[in-house]
Design a protein around this motif. Sequence first.
Motif, short mmCIF file in Angstrom:
data_model
loop_
_atom_site.label_atom_id
_atom_site.label_comp_id
_atom_site.label_asym_id
_atom_site.label_seq_id
_atom_site.Cartn_x
_atom_site.Cartn_y
_atom_site.Cartn_z
N UNK A 74 -9.76 3.98 -12.66
CA UNK A 74 -9.14 3.07 -11.70
C UNK A 74 -8.39 3.88 -10.62
N UNK A 75 -9.14 4.54 -9.74
CA UNK A 75 -8.53 5.39 -8.71
C UNK A 75 -7.42 4.68 -7.94
N UNK A 76 -6.37 5.43 -7.66
CA UNK A 76 -5.16 4.88 -7.10
C UNK A 76 -4.61 5.88 -6.09
N UNK A 77 -4.52 5.47 -4.83
CA UNK A 77 -3.97 6.34 -3.78
C UNK A 77 -2.76 5.66 -3.16
N UNK A 78 -1.67 6.40 -3.10
CA UNK A 78 -0.47 5.93 -2.40
C UNK A 78 -0.20 6.95 -1.29
N UNK A 79 0.11 6.49 -0.07
CA UNK A 79 0.17 7.39 1.06
C UNK A 79 1.05 6.80 2.16
N UNK A 80 1.47 7.68 3.05
CA UNK A 80 2.20 7.25 4.24
C UNK A 80 1.30 7.44 5.45
N UNK A 81 1.51 6.62 6.47
CA UNK A 81 0.78 6.77 7.73
C UNK A 81 1.58 6.09 8.83
N UNK A 82 1.18 6.35 10.06
CA UNK A 82 1.84 5.74 11.22
C UNK A 82 0.94 4.63 11.75
N UNK A 83 1.49 3.44 11.87
CA UNK A 83 0.72 2.29 12.35
C UNK A 83 0.36 2.47 13.82
N UNK A 84 -0.87 2.08 14.15
CA UNK A 84 -1.29 2.08 15.56
C UNK A 84 -1.27 0.67 16.14
N UNK A 85 -0.70 -0.27 15.38
CA UNK A 85 -0.60 -1.65 15.83
C UNK A 85 -1.75 -2.54 15.41
N UNK A 86 -2.77 -1.97 14.75
CA UNK A 86 -3.91 -2.77 14.31
C UNK A 86 -3.46 -3.79 13.27
N UNK A 87 -4.07 -4.97 13.29
CA UNK A 87 -3.69 -6.02 12.36
C UNK A 87 -4.46 -5.95 11.04
N UNK A 88 -5.60 -5.24 11.04
CA UNK A 88 -6.44 -5.20 9.85
C UNK A 88 -6.49 -3.78 9.28
N UNK A 89 -6.38 -3.70 7.96
CA UNK A 89 -6.54 -2.43 7.25
C UNK A 89 -7.79 -2.54 6.40
#
Length: 272
Positions: free
Chosen positions: A234-249
């Motif tokens: 059950x692969x699990x990734x937790x991470x930080x990133x900077x939003x570019x304003x997009x509404x969909x991930x």
Amino acid sequence: MTRWTRRLSLIAALLGIAFAVPVQAEEAYDPWPGLVQDIFNSRPMNDGSAVIGIEMPYRAEDAAIVPVTLRSKLSPADARRIRSITLVIDRNPAPMAAKFELGSDANVTEISTRVRVNNYTDVHAVAELSDGQLYVSKVYVKASGGCSAPAGKNAEEAQNRLGQMRYRQFAREEAPASRIREAQIMIGHPNNSGLQMDQVTQLYIPAFFINQLKLTQGDSPVLSMEGGISISEDPNLRFTYVSNGARRFRAEAKDTEGHVFRNEWDVEKPGT
């Protein structure tokens, strides 16, 4: 001391030497130089203590799900950026656990996941920077048997959850106006290592794992992973990133049997 006693003592001593030498040789053997040649084509390695941090428990509670966090240590004033991070578990059967490619505009500074560790081993994190150089840091982990440990879920349950994805977000300490986000992607998958034995048939379960994962915000890359057998069930990734304003991930994953799993979420309403 009789002649027979002396002879037995001599035999015991010779046996002790015979058994001790392989153990000492195994402990002295360092696979890292060969891995640098095989994985990185013998490219020069620079000290990464000021570039990339790697955090793992010194003694793992469960060798099949050992937490690891990779963290950028570059100063905000540093014009360089990390392009990729390769995680190498030196004494695992397949040492390259994962390679993470970081989106050029996503400013990913931290990645956490869970891995299998098969023997007491050094674990290396190798960051490739925009200057084209490789920088390496390492930790030592005491754990064993992680790659052959039985799956936590039975085959039917694992099959029912195959490819199911969840996306979560976490509150950050920064002000609400901050564009920095912390998120997590979870994928239902057995990630069989090929070294686990079916407890009923006593046959080895074929390797079957997520080998590609791509994460994007809108159409802009955030993070991608090339995975191997060392990534836990059950692969699990937790991470930080900077939003570019997009509404969909969006997330797209592929496994070694050719299955493709896709999902997307409203970043303001994360969840299943």
